[in-house]
Motif scaffolding. Structure first.
Motif, PDB file in Angstrom:
ATOM      1  N   TYR A 187       0.868  -1.184   0.000  1.00 24.31           N
ATOM      2  CA  TYR A 187       0.000   0.000   0.000  1.00 24.31           C
ATOM      3  C   TYR A 187       0.907   1.238   0.000  1.00 24.31           C
ATOM      4  O   TYR A 187       1.340   1.705   1.054  1.00 24.31           O
ATOM      5  CB  TYR A 187      -0.903   0.022   1.230  1.00 24.31           C
ATOM      6  CG  TYR A 187      -1.937  -1.076   1.254  1.00 24.31           C
ATOM      7  CD1 TYR A 187      -3.229  -0.849   0.791  1.00 24.31           C
ATOM      8  CD2 TYR A 187      -1.624  -2.342   1.732  1.00 24.31           C
ATOM      9  CE1 TYR A 187      -4.193  -1.856   0.809  1.00 24.31           C
ATOM     10  CE2 TYR A 187      -2.567  -3.357   1.757  1.00 24.31           C
ATOM     11  CZ  TYR A 187      -3.847  -3.115   1.293  1.00 24.31           C
ATOM     12  OH  TYR A 187      -4.794  -4.108   1.310  1.00 24.31           O
ATOM     13  N   ASP A 218      -8.945   3.714   0.809  1.00 21.41           N
ATOM     14  CA  ASP A 218     -10.200   3.852   1.541  1.00 21.41           C
ATOM     15  C   ASP A 218     -10.982   5.062   1.018  1.00 21.41           C
ATOM     16  O   ASP A 218     -10.441   6.167   0.918  1.00 21.41           O
ATOM     17  CB  ASP A 218      -9.868   4.019   3.029  1.00 21.41           C
ATOM     18  CG  ASP A 218     -11.092   4.264   3.879  1.00 21.41           C
ATOM     19  OD1 ASP A 218     -12.179   3.845   3.460  1.00 21.41           O
ATOM     20  OD2 ASP A 218     -10.932   4.860   4.957  1.00 21.41           O
ATOM     21  N   ARG A 221     -11.896   8.078   3.936  1.00 21.00           N
ATOM     22  CA  ARG A 221     -10.890   9.112   4.174  1.00 21.00           C
ATOM     23  C   ARG A 221     -10.424   9.793   2.886  1.00 21.00           C
ATOM     24  O   ARG A 221      -9.738  10.808   2.935  1.00 21.00           O
ATOM     25  CB  ARG A 221      -9.703   8.497   4.909  1.00 21.00           C
ATOM     26  CG  ARG A 221     -10.069   8.022   6.304  1.00 21.00           C
ATOM     27  CD  ARG A 221      -9.088   7.010   6.849  1.00 21.00           C
ATOM     28  NE  ARG A 221      -9.537   6.471   8.150  1.00 21.00           N
ATOM     29  CZ  ARG A 221     -10.394   5.486   8.286  1.00 21.00           C
ATOM     30  NH1 ARG A 221     -10.911   4.916   7.214  1.00 21.00           N
ATOM     31  NH2 ARG A 221     -10.758   5.068   9.485  1.00 21.00           N
ATOM     32  N   GLN A 227      -9.747   7.562  -5.439  1.00 20.35           N
ATOM     33  CA  GLN A 227      -9.606   6.116  -5.601  1.00 20.35           C
ATOM     34  C   GLN A 227      -9.501   5.742  -7.073  1.00 20.35           C
ATOM     35  O   GLN A 227      -8.641   4.943  -7.462  1.00 20.35           O
ATOM     36  CB  GLN A 227     -10.785   5.393  -4.965  1.00 20.35           C
ATOM     37  CG  GLN A 227     -10.650   3.867  -5.015  1.00 20.35           C
ATOM     38  CD  GLN A 227     -11.945   3.149  -4.670  1.00 20.35           C
ATOM     39  OE1 GLN A 227     -13.017   3.545  -5.145  1.00 20.35           O
ATOM     40  NE2 GLN A 227     -11.853   2.094  -3.863  1.00 20.35           N
ATOM     41  N   ASP A 253     -17.310  -2.952  -0.053  1.00 19.00           N
ATOM     42  CA  ASP A 253     -17.081  -2.355   1.263  1.00 19.00           C
ATOM     43  C   ASP A 253     -17.491  -3.291   2.395  1.00 19.00           C
ATOM     44  O   ASP A 253     -17.100  -3.093   3.546  1.00 19.00           O
ATOM     45  CB  ASP A 253     -17.878  -1.047   1.397  1.00 19.00           C
ATOM     46  CG  ASP A 253     -17.350   0.048   0.492  1.00 19.00           C
ATOM     47  OD1 ASP A 253     -16.188  -0.064   0.057  1.00 19.00           O
ATOM     48  OD2 ASP A 253     -18.100   1.003   0.206  1.00 19.00           O
ATOM     49  N   ILE A 262     -16.740  -4.660   9.805  1.00 13.67           N
ATOM     50  CA  ILE A 262     -15.896  -3.469   9.756  1.00 13.67           C
ATOM     51  C   ILE A 262     -16.661  -2.385   9.014  1.00 13.67           C
ATOM     52  O   ILE A 262     -16.984  -2.538   7.827  1.00 13.67           O
ATOM     53  CB  ILE A 262     -14.557  -3.759   9.058  1.00 13.67           C
ATOM     54  CG1 ILE A 262     -13.847  -4.935   9.721  1.00 13.67           C
ATOM     55  CG2 ILE A 262     -13.680  -2.520   9.054  1.00 13.67           C
ATOM     56  CD1 ILE A 262     -13.509  -4.726  11.186  1.00 13.67           C
ATOM     57  N   ASP A 264     -15.803   1.170   9.434  1.00 14.98           N
ATOM     58  CA  ASP A 264     -15.086   2.433   9.287  1.00 14.98           C
ATOM     59  C   ASP A 264     -14.018   2.376   8.190  1.00 14.98           C
ATOM     60  O   ASP A 264     -13.152   3.230   8.096  1.00 14.98           O
ATOM     61  CB  ASP A 264     -14.438   2.845  10.614  1.00 14.98           C
ATOM     62  CG  ASP A 264     -13.420   1.831  11.116  1.00 14.98           C
ATOM     63  OD1 ASP A 264     -13.475   0.665  10.638  1.00 14.98           O
ATOM     64  OD2 ASP A 264     -12.584   2.178  11.964  1.00 14.98           O
ATOM     65  N   TRP A 265     -14.034   1.342   7.334  1.00 15.05           N
ATOM     66  CA  TRP A 265     -13.190   1.261   6.152  1.00 15.05           C
ATOM     67  C   TRP A 265     -14.084   1.001   4.950  1.00 15.05           C
ATOM     68  O   TRP A 265     -15.080   0.272   5.052  1.00 15.05           O
ATOM     69  CB  TRP A 265     -12.176   0.113   6.268  1.00 15.05           C
ATOM     70  CG  TRP A 265     -10.951   0.466   7.070  1.00 15.05           C
ATOM     71  CD1 TRP A 265     -10.718   1.613   7.760  1.00 15.05           C
ATOM     72  CD2 TRP A 265      -9.799  -0.359   7.264  1.00 15.05           C
ATOM     73  NE1 TRP A 265      -9.499   1.567   8.380  1.00 15.05           N
ATOM     74  CE2 TRP A 265      -8.898   0.363   8.090  1.00 15.05           C
ATOM     75  CE3 TRP A 265      -9.433  -1.623   6.839  1.00 15.05           C
ATOM     76  CZ2 TRP A 265      -7.668  -0.144   8.482  1.00 15.05           C
ATOM     77  CZ3 TRP A 265      -8.205  -2.133   7.221  1.00 15.05           C
ATOM     78  CH2 TRP A 265      -7.329  -1.399   8.036  1.00 15.05           C
ATOM     79  N   PHE A 267     -12.847   0.153   1.278  1.00 14.62           N
ATOM     80  CA  PHE A 267     -11.873  -0.020   0.207  1.00 14.62           C
ATOM     81  C   PHE A 267     -12.482  -0.568  -1.084  1.00 14.62           C
ATOM     82  O   PHE A 267     -11.793  -0.737  -2.075  1.00 14.62           O
ATOM     83  CB  PHE A 267     -10.763  -0.990   0.658  1.00 14.62           C
ATOM     84  CG  PHE A 267      -9.728  -0.376   1.547  1.00 14.62           C
ATOM     85  CD1 PHE A 267      -8.489  -0.041   1.050  1.00 14.62           C
ATOM     86  CD2 PHE A 267      -9.990  -0.145   2.886  1.00 14.62           C
ATOM     87  CE1 PHE A 267      -7.519   0.517   1.874  1.00 14.62           C
ATOM     88  CE2 PHE A 267      -9.033   0.417   3.717  1.00 14.62           C
ATOM     89  CZ  PHE A 267      -7.785   0.747   3.206  1.00 14.62           C
TER      90      PHE A 267
END
Length: 861
Positions: A187, A218, A221, A227, A253, A262, A264-265, A267
């Motif tokens: 990453y 992500d 954020r 992206q 997601d 999950i 709060d992410w 991707f």
């Protein structure tokens, strides 16, 4: 999709049948487990996701748990491959507990056995991101060997599928040696840093395909636009750096791990509700629908390339070479075949390829043939390969792409051994001494092999092409060194691959090493500073593609970061072991034989040569153990043969090096015995070691050196020229015992008045030093064992010393004559005393060509 369409790892790429397979993957899950414990969701949702994935152009899915059978069946129906990451408890001290190790091994065995032969299976990752602190705690070697053991377990069950381990930057050093491909989770969100790191990984992973196991960003954020932009340049960078594919993290997601959802992410390429994000449409336009097609980024431009193949009796492999060159994925190139006086069926084979320009010449050697090809070429770039090579279809694409990516004069790539035809060839391929590249950095090369290199026409012409003195080998080394001395930079592309057949027989291999030894000796004349006292090359860079001596010493250095928590924990391979080189050298062998003989007279020394032999044997055993022999030929007798070749190869190469060096280091006796024609009134006396010359026309040391070079060439002297690292200007090789170091300096006194001083120094040849040391050792031993002075031994040696002194004076006198005549040709007057100059009216001045003066003034060798 069926069981016969399994993917194969071949060098740096994957193949499906005879076509490349570029991995365009995405991670999938894990999701909240259902009643059956499946982490991959409902079948109907899987069908929807597979349809969307195929719409984007994805062809592979990476999952993190063993899948149910129905999942693989649906993937196979949709044309989607699957990489299964086999989970186990990597967060604990798993190597300490035997029960834990057995459970991990059994879980791998059960999973592979359950899916053996399934057409959807691309391969298995037997582990994923063991923490750097745990690896440091357990020991890098132990962890790597444990992973290798898991791979052996899986391969024993399903030998037709691929196995690897997914590592990441904090443990980039964790590279199991028996993987089929290398997988890194990376990453990095800065494109330049990302590409530099990929090039580093390409060199670390050697001749194996490299894929990225995870890459993403992500969208909580960062914006969806960020992206989409990042995944777009990610595809460009992956292709540019020659990776075999990439896997995006993640498909959706929706994500469940650690026993909880999950939230709060984000991707995913699609949302939890499977609504496509902007990156979905970006990737759809970039990836394409064909598995074998790389999502090529267009080159900035496509210069016309002349591909030059030189062949001497290379008919055995020539047809496959020319056939591969005719299929290159590059828009504008020509193929030129230079036949260097072959006596086999080379001409007949060439006639089968009408698109190839065939040029025949008498047998003048490899360098001359390469220059002949360049003279006939029309291209802006000259790309060289050999008749025993096969080019990858994207060879020129990667080669030229790298050449255009910076201020480079040339570029090269690796030469990879194709599958061996028999066990002898497999052993030869695994033995030390094969052609390889030398890198200063992950991008810059010190040397690229002659079978895989390309240069701009202007760079080729600036240094005068290849030196025709090199008939068998060494021309590529000389060319690269001269190019760098001219201030140019040579790039390296890890995926610009040619397949280079190693020698098919032991005799051919030993003949090749003999040629390499001869080439090293010839190179030493022109590039003395790049060679050690024994005549072996001293590379500044890292030699790749060669077996390593790695027992006790010479192990790689690993930077773990403070407390083992560095984000990028780098591995730094040490250079080729100088200790191993000395222990296996011909000089070490000769010293061992000498001490065996000396042990006859000195019993206390008898153990020493046995210990020396033990050191040599340890080096050969290390090569035997570490050699990468093709699995189907990897037998006990094959490894014993590699050990034998590791012993013999440096001896053959060293013998040839010394034989050639001693032969070419001696100026013919007839040249030394001849005398220069000097006028009677020009024969002046004075010191042989120092000469002084005067000019009132601005003729300085460069004119004198130019005239000396002319005379040396005309008369057939052997000599070396200063490469910028020496304290002398010319080293002139005379008889078997002595050489002369010539040094000049000019005093400038204004108004064109120049006073040039010449100094001649006698230098002992290495063989003279060795012979004197041996004789002196025997004399000392003799005197220590008798009670009187034995003149019968001392007097012959003193006569020999007198003989050496007379030979030194005769050679210096002859060189002084040559310098005197050169000065007259250059229009300089010799000063004998402060108040007297030598007359030169009777000797006509010879005009020294300006190209010779420029050559000397530029400081080029």
């Amino acid at each position: 999709m069926n069981a016969n369409s399994r993917i194969r790892a071949v060098a740096k790429f994957f193949f499906e049948g005879d076509r490349k397979f570029f991995v365009k993957g995405v991670t999938y899950g894990p999701f909240k487990p259902d009643a059956d414990g499946s982490y991959l969701g409902r079948p109907d949702q899987v069908d929807v996701d597979l349809a969307l994935m195929r719409e984007v152009g994805l062809n592979l899915m990476r999952i993190y748990h063993a899948p149910p059978r129905w999942f693989l069946d649906r993937c196979a129906s949709a044309g989607m491959r699957v990489i299964v990451t086999l989970p186990w408890a990597k967060h604990i001290e798993f190597l300490r507990d035997r029960k834990a190790r057995r459970q991990i091994a059994e879980s791998v065995r059960v999973a592979v056995n359950a899916y053996a032969g399934h057409p959807a299976i691309f391969g298995y990752l037997v582990g994923n991101e063991i923490s750097s602190t745990m690896v440091r705690w357990l020991g890098v070697r132990r962890v790597a060997e444990f992973i290798e053991g898991l791979i052996r377990i899986g391969r024993a069950i399903d030998s037709n599928t691929l196995f690897s381990y997914a590592t990441y930057p904090p443990t980039e050093y964790l590279l199991p040696q028996n993987v089929d491909f290398c997988c890194f989770n990376v990453y990095l969100h800065d494109q330049r840093d990302f590409e530099h790191y990929l090039l580093r990984l390409q060199n670390l992973t050697g001749e194996r395909p490299l894929i990225l196991g995870e890459f993403g960003i992500d969208t909580i954020r960062h914006s969806q636009e960020e992206q989409a932009e990042m995944l777009s340049w990610h595809v460009d960078s992956v292709v540019k750096c020659g990776l075999a594919g990439t896997i995006f993290f993640t498909w959706t997601d929706e994500w469940f791990t650690g026993g909880q959802d999950i939230s709060d992410w984000a991707f995913g390429i699609v949302t939890r509700q499977r609504a496509p994000k902007k990156s979905f449409y970006t990737l759809k336009g970039r990836l394409g629908q064909e598995n074998s097609a790389l999502p090529h980024r267009p080159l900035p431009r496509a210069p016309f390339v002349s591909v030059i193949v030189c062949s001497y009796n290379g008919g055995r492999t020539l047809a496959t070479c020319l056939d591969s060159l005719g299929k290159l994925n590059y828009p504008d190139y020509e193929i030129i075949l230079v036949d260097d006086g072959s006596t086999d069926d080379t001409r007949d084979i060439a006639e089968q390829f009408p698109h190839v320009r065939y040029i025949y010449q008498e047998n003048h050697g490899l360098s001359h043939a390469r220059n002949t090809g360049a003279a006939a070429a029309k291209g802006e770039v000259f790309a060289y390969t050999d008749s025993d090579c096969m080019a990858d279809v994207d060879w020129l694409y990667y080669l030229i792409g790298t050449l255009l990516s910076g201020d480079y004069a040339g570029v090269g790539g690796p030469n990879v051994t194709p599958p061996a035809q028999n066990w002898i060839q497999a052993c030869v391929a695994a033995a030390p001494g094969g052609p390889s590249h030398v890198l200063l950095t992950d991008i810059i090369a010190e040397h690229v092999p002659g079978c895989n290199m390309a240069f701009y026409r202007w760079a080729f012409e600036n240094i005068g092409g290849f030196d025709a003195e090199y008939h068998k080998a060494g021309d590529d080394v000389d060319f690269c060194w001269r190019l760098q001395q001219a201030g140019c930079v040579i790039a390296f592309s890890a995926t610009a691959i040619v397949w280079h057949h190693r020698r098919f027989t032991l005799r051919a291999f030993l003949k090749q090493q003999d040629g390499y030894g001869e080439a090293e000796s010839l190179l030493r004349f022109k590039h003395l500073i790049f060679f050690g006292p024994t005549g072996t090359a001293k590379w500044r860079g890292q030699i790749y593609g060669t077996p390593r001596f790695s027992w006790f010493i010479n192990r790689p250095v690993i930077y773990h970061g403070i407390f083992g928590e560095g984000f990028f924990q780098s591995i730094y391979p040490t250079p080729q072991s100088e200790v191993a080189a000395y222990l296996s050298s011909i000089e070490w062998f000769a010293l061992t034989i000498f001490l065996f003989g000396l042990g006859i007279f000195l019993p206390a020394l008898r153990i020493v040569p046995y210990l020396m032999c033990g050191g040599t044997l340890c080096v050969a055993l290390s090569y035997m153990v570490r050699a990468a022999i093709e699995p189907k030929f990897d037998t006990v007798h094959a490894r014993l043969l590699v050990m034998f070749l590791a012993l013999v190869q440096p001896l053959v190469r060293g013998w040839s090096r010394y034989f050639t060096w001693l032969h070419f280091k001696r100026t013919p006796r007839s040249v030394i015995r001849a005398h220069e024609y000097l006028p009677t009134d020009g024969n002046v006396t004075g010191s042989l070691s120092r000469q002084i010359f005067w000019s009132e026309e601005g003729r300085d040391r460069h004119y004198l050196l130019g005239a000396i070079f002319q005379l040396l060439e005309e008369e057939g002297w052997r000599y070396s020229t200063d490469t910028g690292w020496n304290e002398w200007d010319i080293q002139i090789y005379g008889n078997f015992w002595w050489s002369i170091a010539l040094q000049t300096v000019t005093e400038y006194h204004g108004s064109g008045k120049c006073l040039t001083r010449v100094r001649l120094r006698s230098r002992l040849v290495t063989t003279t030093v060795i012979l004197n040391l041996v004789v002196l050792a025997l004399l000392v031993y003799r005197q220590l064992n008798i009670s009187h002075v034995d003149l019968w031994f001392i007097i012959p040696y003193l006569l020999f010393v007198i003989f050496l002194a007379t030979r030194a004076r005769a050679l210096k006198s002859r060189v002084a004559e040559l310098v005197d005549l050169a000065a007259r040709r250059a229009g300089l007057e010799r000063i004998v005393r402060r108040d007297k100059k030598a007359k030169l009216e009777s000797t006509p001045e010879v005009q020294v060509p300006m190209d010779v003066i420029d050559f000397v003034s530029s400081g080029r060798p």
